[in-house]
Scaffold this motif. Sequence first.
Motif, PDB file in Angstrom:
ATOM      1  N   ILE A  98       7.141  12.482   6.841  1.00  0.00           N
ATOM      2  CA  ILE A  98       6.495  12.029   5.609  1.00  0.00           C
ATOM      3  C   ILE A  98       5.355  11.086   5.928  1.00  0.00           C
ATOM      4  O   ILE A  98       4.253  11.195   5.400  1.00  0.00           O
ATOM      5  CB  ILE A  98       7.533  11.340   4.695  1.00  0.00           C
ATOM      6  CG1 ILE A  98       8.455  12.394   4.090  1.00  0.00           C
ATOM      7  CG2 ILE A  98       6.844  10.556   3.607  1.00  0.00           C
ATOM      8  CD1 ILE A  98       9.642  11.825   3.393  1.00  0.00           C
ATOM      9  N   LYS A  99       5.638  10.200   6.837  1.00  0.00           N
ATOM     10  CA  LYS A  99       4.619   9.224   7.225  1.00  0.00           C
ATOM     11  C   LYS A  99       3.401   9.957   7.792  1.00  0.00           C
ATOM     12  O   LYS A  99       2.251   9.676   7.429  1.00  0.00           O
ATOM     13  CB  LYS A  99       5.232   8.292   8.278  1.00  0.00           C
ATOM     14  CG  LYS A  99       4.294   7.262   8.828  1.00  0.00           C
ATOM     15  CD  LYS A  99       4.412   5.975   8.026  1.00  0.00           C
ATOM     16  CE  LYS A  99       3.482   4.902   8.561  1.00  0.00           C
ATOM     17  NZ  LYS A  99       2.194   4.866   7.912  1.00  0.00           N
ATOM     18  N   ASN A 141      -4.413  11.054   4.114  1.00  0.00           N
ATOM     19  CA  ASN A 141      -5.438  10.010   4.070  1.00  0.00           C
ATOM     20  C   ASN A 141      -6.639  10.408   4.895  1.00  0.00           C
ATOM     21  O   ASN A 141      -7.788  10.255   4.483  1.00  0.00           O
ATOM     22  CB  ASN A 141      -4.868   8.696   4.624  1.00  0.00           C
ATOM     23  CG  ASN A 141      -4.005   8.008   3.604  1.00  0.00           C
ATOM     24  OD1 ASN A 141      -3.970   8.410   2.452  1.00  0.00           O
ATOM     25  ND2 ASN A 141      -3.294   6.991   4.030  1.00  0.00           N
ATOM     26  N   PHE A 142      -6.332  10.948   6.052  1.00  0.00           N
ATOM     27  CA  PHE A 142      -7.408  11.358   6.941  1.00  0.00           C
ATOM     28  C   PHE A 142      -8.219  12.473   6.314  1.00  0.00           C
ATOM     29  O   PHE A 142      -9.446  12.477   6.361  1.00  0.00           O
ATOM     30  CB  PHE A 142      -6.790  11.815   8.261  1.00  0.00           C
ATOM     31  CG  PHE A 142      -7.778  12.414   9.207  1.00  0.00           C
ATOM     32  CD1 PHE A 142      -8.702  11.619   9.851  1.00  0.00           C
ATOM     33  CD2 PHE A 142      -7.774  13.768   9.449  1.00  0.00           C
ATOM     34  CE1 PHE A 142      -9.615  12.170  10.714  1.00  0.00           C
ATOM     35  CE2 PHE A 142      -8.689  14.328  10.313  1.00  0.00           C
ATOM     36  CZ  PHE A 142      -9.618  13.531  10.943  1.00  0.00           C
ATOM     37  N   LYS A 143      -7.493  13.398   5.707  1.00  0.00           N
ATOM     38  CA  LYS A 143      -8.164  14.566   5.136  1.00  0.00           C
ATOM     39  C   LYS A 143      -9.119  14.158   4.018  1.00  0.00           C
ATOM     40  O   LYS A 143     -10.248  14.623   3.957  1.00  0.00           O
ATOM     41  CB  LYS A 143      -7.121  15.544   4.594  1.00  0.00           C
ATOM     42  CG  LYS A 143      -7.360  16.947   5.088  1.00  0.00           C
ATOM     43  CD  LYS A 143      -6.194  17.877   4.850  1.00  0.00           C
ATOM     44  CE  LYS A 143      -5.740  17.970   3.443  1.00  0.00           C
ATOM     45  NZ  LYS A 143      -4.572  18.842   3.286  1.00  0.00           N
ATOM     46  N   THR A 144      -8.622  13.281   3.136  1.00  0.00           N
ATOM     47  CA  THR A 144      -9.503  12.871   2.045  1.00  0.00           C
ATOM     48  C   THR A 144     -10.685  12.077   2.579  1.00  0.00           C
ATOM     49  O   THR A 144     -11.762  12.117   2.003  1.00  0.00           O
ATOM     50  CB  THR A 144      -8.759  12.020   1.003  1.00  0.00           C
ATOM     51  OG1 THR A 144      -7.907  11.131   1.687  1.00  0.00           O
ATOM     52  CG2 THR A 144      -7.982  12.882   0.048  1.00  0.00           C
ATOM     53  N   ALA A 145     -10.453  11.377   3.678  1.00  0.00           N
ATOM     54  CA  ALA A 145     -11.570  10.635   4.261  1.00  0.00           C
ATOM     55  C   ALA A 145     -12.603  11.598   4.822  1.00  0.00           C
ATOM     56  O   ALA A 145     -13.779  11.259   4.947  1.00  0.00           O
ATOM     57  CB  ALA A 145     -11.061   9.704   5.356  1.00  0.00           C
ATOM     58  N   LEU A 201       0.830  -1.199   0.000  1.00  0.00           N
ATOM     59  CA  LEU A 201       0.000   0.000   0.000  1.00  0.00           C
ATOM     60  C   LEU A 201       0.867   1.253   0.000  1.00  0.00           C
ATOM     61  O   LEU A 201       0.602   2.205  -0.734  1.00  0.00           O
ATOM     62  CB  LEU A 201      -0.916   0.007   1.219  1.00  0.00           C
ATOM     63  CG  LEU A 201      -2.151  -0.866   1.080  1.00  0.00           C
ATOM     64  CD1 LEU A 201      -2.918  -0.884   2.372  1.00  0.00           C
ATOM     65  CD2 LEU A 201      -3.023  -0.347  -0.036  1.00  0.00           C
ATOM     66  N   GLU A 202       1.928   1.200   0.789  1.00  0.00           N
ATOM     67  CA  GLU A 202       2.826   2.346   0.821  1.00  0.00           C
ATOM     68  C   GLU A 202       3.441   2.579  -0.561  1.00  0.00           C
ATOM     69  O   GLU A 202       3.545   3.707  -1.029  1.00  0.00           O
ATOM     70  CB  GLU A 202       3.948   2.115   1.848  1.00  0.00           C
ATOM     71  CG  GLU A 202       3.497   2.164   3.286  1.00  0.00           C
ATOM     72  CD  GLU A 202       3.147   3.578   3.709  1.00  0.00           C
ATOM     73  OE1 GLU A 202       3.940   4.505   3.431  1.00  0.00           O
ATOM     74  OE2 GLU A 202       2.073   3.772   4.300  1.00  0.00           O
ATOM     75  N   ALA A 203       3.832   1.468  -1.166  1.00  0.00           N
ATOM     76  CA  ALA A 203       4.453   1.588  -2.487  1.00  0.00           C
ATOM     77  C   ALA A 203       3.475   2.178  -3.480  1.00  0.00           C
ATOM     78  O   ALA A 203       3.823   3.064  -4.256  1.00  0.00           O
ATOM     79  CB  ALA A 203       4.928   0.219  -2.965  1.00  0.00           C
ATOM     80  N   PHE A 204       2.241   1.720  -3.426  1.00  0.00           N
ATOM     81  CA  PHE A 204       1.247   2.269  -4.342  1.00  0.00           C
ATOM     82  C   PHE A 204       1.025   3.743  -4.066  1.00  0.00           C
ATOM     83  O   PHE A 204       0.842   4.548  -4.978  1.00  0.00           O
ATOM     84  CB  PHE A 204      -0.072   1.509  -4.215  1.00  0.00           C
ATOM     85  CG  PHE A 204      -0.149   0.297  -5.080  1.00  0.00           C
ATOM     86  CD1 PHE A 204       0.104   0.408  -6.439  1.00  0.00           C
ATOM     87  CD2 PHE A 204      -0.469  -0.936  -4.556  1.00  0.00           C
ATOM     88  CE1 PHE A 204       0.037  -0.707  -7.248  1.00  0.00           C
ATOM     89  CE2 PHE A 204      -0.531  -2.046  -5.358  1.00  0.00           C
ATOM     90  CZ  PHE A 204      -0.275  -1.938  -6.710  1.00  0.00           C
ATOM     91  N   GLN A 205       1.042   4.096  -2.812  1.00  0.00           N
ATOM     92  CA  GLN A 205       0.839   5.507  -2.496  1.00  0.00           C
ATOM     93  C   GLN A 205       2.000   6.352  -2.974  1.00  0.00           C
ATOM     94  O   GLN A 205       1.832   7.517  -3.318  1.00  0.00           O
ATOM     95  CB  GLN A 205       0.640   5.696  -0.990  1.00  0.00           C
ATOM     96  CG  GLN A 205      -0.699   5.175  -0.525  1.00  0.00           C
ATOM     97  CD  GLN A 205      -0.907   5.422   0.936  1.00  0.00           C
ATOM     98  OE1 GLN A 205      -0.759   6.526   1.410  1.00  0.00           O
ATOM     99  NE2 GLN A 205      -1.244   4.387   1.667  1.00  0.00           N
ATOM    100  N   ASP A 206       3.179   5.733  -2.966  1.00  0.00           N
ATOM    101  CA  ASP A 206       4.330   6.473  -3.478  1.00  0.00           C
ATOM    102  C   ASP A 206       4.257   6.647  -4.985  1.00  0.00           C
ATOM    103  O   ASP A 206       4.736   7.629  -5.520  1.00  0.00           O
ATOM    104  CB  ASP A 206       5.626   5.732  -3.116  1.00  0.00           C
ATOM    105  CG  ASP A 206       6.132   6.153  -1.761  1.00  0.00           C
ATOM    106  OD1 ASP A 206       5.958   7.337  -1.427  1.00  0.00           O
ATOM    107  OD2 ASP A 206       6.690   5.314  -1.040  1.00  0.00           O
ATOM    108  N   CYS A 207       3.681   5.668  -5.637  1.00  0.00           N
ATOM    109  CA  CYS A 207       3.721   5.665  -7.094  1.00  0.00           C
ATOM    110  C   CYS A 207       2.494   6.281  -7.738  1.00  0.00           C
ATOM    111  O   CYS A 207       2.455   6.470  -8.941  1.00  0.00           O
ATOM    112  CB  CYS A 207       3.873   4.244  -7.619  1.00  0.00           C
ATOM    113  SG  CYS A 207       5.445   3.526  -7.214  1.00  0.00           S
ATOM    114  N   MET A 238      15.604  10.559  10.359  1.00  0.00           N
ATOM    115  CA  MET A 238      14.510   9.879  11.027  1.00  0.00           C
ATOM    116  C   MET A 238      13.281  10.781  11.107  1.00  0.00           C
ATOM    117  O   MET A 238      12.157  10.362  10.858  1.00  0.00           O
ATOM    118  CB  MET A 238      14.961   9.484  12.423  1.00  0.00           C
ATOM    119  CG  MET A 238      14.166   8.363  13.018  1.00  0.00           C
ATOM    120  SD  MET A 238      14.724   8.037  14.672  1.00  0.00           S
ATOM    121  CE  MET A 238      14.190   9.495  15.528  1.00  0.00           C
ATOM    122  N   MET A 239      13.567  12.025  11.443  1.00  0.00           N
ATOM    123  CA  MET A 239      12.446  12.948  11.585  1.00  0.00           C
ATOM    124  C   MET A 239      11.734  13.161  10.255  1.00  0.00           C
ATOM    125  O   MET A 239      10.512  13.187  10.206  1.00  0.00           O
ATOM    126  CB  MET A 239      12.933  14.298  12.126  1.00  0.00           C
ATOM    127  CG  MET A 239      13.235  14.308  13.598  1.00  0.00           C
ATOM    128  SD  MET A 239      12.138  13.291  14.574  1.00  0.00           S
ATOM    129  CE  MET A 239      10.736  14.386  14.691  1.00  0.00           C
TER     130      MET A 239
END
Lengths: 187, 926
Positions: free
Chosen positions: B228-229, B236-240, A13-19, B222-223
């Motif tokens: 990014i994460k 994701n939350f926002k679009t939801a 899923l992460e990969a798809f989100q990256d791509c 790391m930060m």
Amino acid sequence: MGNKQTTFTDEQLEAFQDCTFFTRKEILRLHGRYRELAPHLVPLDYTNNPDIRVPLALIVTMPELKENPFRDRIVETFSEDGDGNQSFNDFVDMFSVLCEASPRELKTIYAFKIYDYNRDNFICKEDLQQTLVKLTKGELSPEEVSLVCEKVMEEADLDGDSKLSFSDFENMISKAPDFLSNFHIRI
Amino acid sequence: MGKNDDCEKQLKAAEEARRKSKNRRAKPQRKTKKTSDDEDDEDEDESPKKRGRKKKKRDSDDDDDDEDRSVKKGSKTRKKKAKDESEEESEEDNKKKKNGRNTGGKGVSKKTKEEQNKDKKGKGKDKDKGKDKGKGKGGDKKKKGSSSSDSDSDEESMSEGEMEALKEEVEEKKKLIATLRTKPWRMKRRLVHLKEAQEFVEKFEGALGKGKGRKWYAYKVMMTKKLIKFKRDFENFKTACIPWERKIKEVESHFGSSVASYFIFLRWMYGLNLVLFGFMFGLVILPEILMGLPYGSIARKTVPRPEQDTAMDFSVLFDFNGYCKYSFLFYGYYNNDRMIGVLKFRLPLSYLLVGVGIFGYSLMVVVRTMARNSNEGGEGAEEGEFTFSWKMFTSWDYLIGNPETADNKYASITTSFKESIVDEQENQKDENIHLRRFLRVLANFMILCSLGGSGFLIYYVVKRSQEFAEMENDELSWFEKNEVEFVMSLLGLVCPPLFETIAELEDYHPRIALKWQLGRIFALFLGNLYTFLFALFDEVTAKLEKEKIIKNSTIWALNEYYANYSSFHNTTDIPPPNIHPADVVRGPCWETGVGIEFVKLIVSDMQVTYLTILIGDFVRAVIVRFLNYCWCWDLEAGFPSYGEFDISGNVLGLVFNQGMIWMGAFYAPGLVGLNVLRLLTSMYYQCWAVMSCNVPHERVFKASRSNNFYMGLLLLVLFLSLLPVVYTIMTLPPSFDCGPFSGQEKMYDVVMETIENDLPAFIGNIFTYATNPGLIMPAVLLMILALYYLNTTSKGYQQANNDLKRKMQMARDEEKNRRNNKDSTNQVMKDLEALLPNRSLAPPPEEEEEPPPEVVVDKGSKSPKTKPKKKAEKGEKEVDLQKEVSLAAQNPKSPVTRAPGSRGAPTANPKGPQPGKERSRGGASK
């Protein structure tokens, strides 16, 4: 996703989100849609990247594409084998390019490919004619069609080789006001 | 290179040896770097340069450096780079190519290497990398240990340089990951690249993070990863959180993007109002409810005695009187205590700031959205430059997913093509211009009359309502009480169709007609709103008079009471008069009055809108659908038919509704909440209505840039609604006995008070200086100057832009001409060309013609767009004429074929006809 069965691993899923331009939820939804097309063919579990292709005839039945005059070309363009048999990767790719967030440059490239019927990397008069016939459902007379095609050539063909290269196309499209709003499929 | 020959040989030898022994991959990789050539000298060319660079870098470090070592270093860095590059080239075939090239280019000594390469290729990439790295490092150390004394410092510097390169590489990879989605690659390739890049980054980031002094880097990495994460999760939350995505999509697929743009606009508006409501509720309403005095404690929070009997009646509440009037919904309820509750919340200040802040926030959001929209491009081309191309490639709306709409779209595209063809064929129709002019003037006159009439009607009605207000409440019928709102809604309902009917007289092109229509409706709404406001101001001044009397009498009564009390009880310690809050004599509180007017207006507007939809769309659809079985003619195709969704009217309605909210929010804090509810219901209701009882437009209007058009309207309305509010805040005295500003001279005195009492003295001083006219005048002057300057520069840019455009045009024409000349080398064409009159092919007149537009451009930058066009038209006519003379128009289509060349490119005229002729002949033969 959820308790019952995982469709993708987190890395996938992460990969798809990256791509792509999609969020996690959308990718899962896309998979749902993809699976809907051929439930017996597409497994729910995609964690091991099964090599499965759904034929063009099934993909164009999607309501998003059903009414599109260029549906066959779209599906062909985005399929890896060029015949319209799309794997899930191709499928995601297609909607990612066509989604709202994708940039004009990317859309332009694929639009060019879509309108290039004979795949010679130029939009020549035959391509234009085909496009026009599709676009008007053949309502225009042959004279009108050839007239319009000539016009298009005159307008957009910058180097005068009577076919549109990508740069011609890009130049023309970059100024079009409704390209972005119209070359867009919401999934 | 000459003087370095010697050392180069040495270098090369050393290099080869080293490569052989340690790094088998290095060679082919380096090859890929310069894909053009694979000669050995090139190699040598490159190495000294690198070495030189390296050397310079570390001049201070190792002066006693021997040749051997420097070579090592040079080759090492290169190797590193090469290796890195190799990682980017991931595809198998690429590798093969490299190898192939290698075989061709290199001598025998390299063949062995190549074999080794092949061996390696089989192994995994990662392994390869690891090996490379490990070997490189190991080799480094060995060499250093053996060669020199300053090995320690050298290692430092070396790894530093290496570090830099590596870091760069890692950054590059990261960039690749970030931009991967915009690469026009197949998904598979993308995934592969992604994986590789990620692995690489992972590996080398770890390596970079090791060692002392690099903790910071590791931490940073790391930060960023975490960031990014987090960002992705947030996204994701926002679009939801974005509501109604499916609903809008459904509408979109049925009606195309233009109708959907209304719903997107509605959603956007809902979001905006939600934020405004958050401000209002969180900073004004909630504190007053939680920390302020409770209901019934003071006069302004109590229903007066005479009204108490009917205060709970529905009809009274529905008019926002009774309990509604004395609730937190309206201005009057708020107390003027400077601070309330344990938090010492400054409510009056907060009230004022929120009232103004709402405008500030809305303004910011609207302008930002506009800027973002306009960035999306699509500008820059002159109208008509690409008419046909755009129609061909961008007219299909990919969102359409409904057969009916698709059919409409096909039809409209065909029509528009035909229209354009006709337009091309005859640019100017010669009709009875006088009649048309007369009709247009007449139409405008009629519309002006109706605009004036509607304004007068509103003024009259508002005046009348003031008279009614004087009278007893019971004598009035429902209609008389709600006359103003009723009339305003009715006008909004009747006038647009009327305008549309009148516009038929004008006989404009539909697109222009739409613009006129929008402009007129806008004027109507605006006129109505402002008439309403002026009438309201009259009322307010009347109320102010009344209030003054009451205020004086209250003060007089109070003084009387004090005097009596002191004389009666013979004491100076007087308790406040003991009157029940409901019995206190109070002023009319004009702010609440204004607030009530606005709320009533909004509510009646909502009612009328919903009723219109219900009757105009739903009932009509039901009748058409079911009566069609037993009717004389086809109802569905014939007269009543189904309703179409009126985009422009709905958008304007929404915009003006918002304007009223902005205006009224200051006097009725609850209004924003009401509006949120309204928009919410409206979303569902209109979605349902449009899906169930409307049919797609026959002419599907394009939604292009309409977003910004809506935003522009909104901005205008925002500004117009800002005016009256700011005017009242700055000039009118607030009521003496209600609202947060009671007791102040002017509303903004709250700010002054805060500055004087709560902030340090110097801030007050600064403020006094800042508000000094002596400072404000220069500031205004400065702003005007800045404006002027920016305007001038933008004009300059525009001019440069135009120049560039012209240059491009010229280049293009030149190219075309050149090609055409080549094409027309055959004798017949040449003869034909010779037969043509001089006018058409001689460049000189063309050159003469060129200057005028430039002069025009220089003079006034407004005209460049129109002037060349005029010239183009002239040129076109010329060509047509000439053509008729020379070739006598073999076929009716040919003039059309030729026109765009001349239209698009004035410079192409002289030579244009020739290829055109050729082409047109071809067309005719077909």
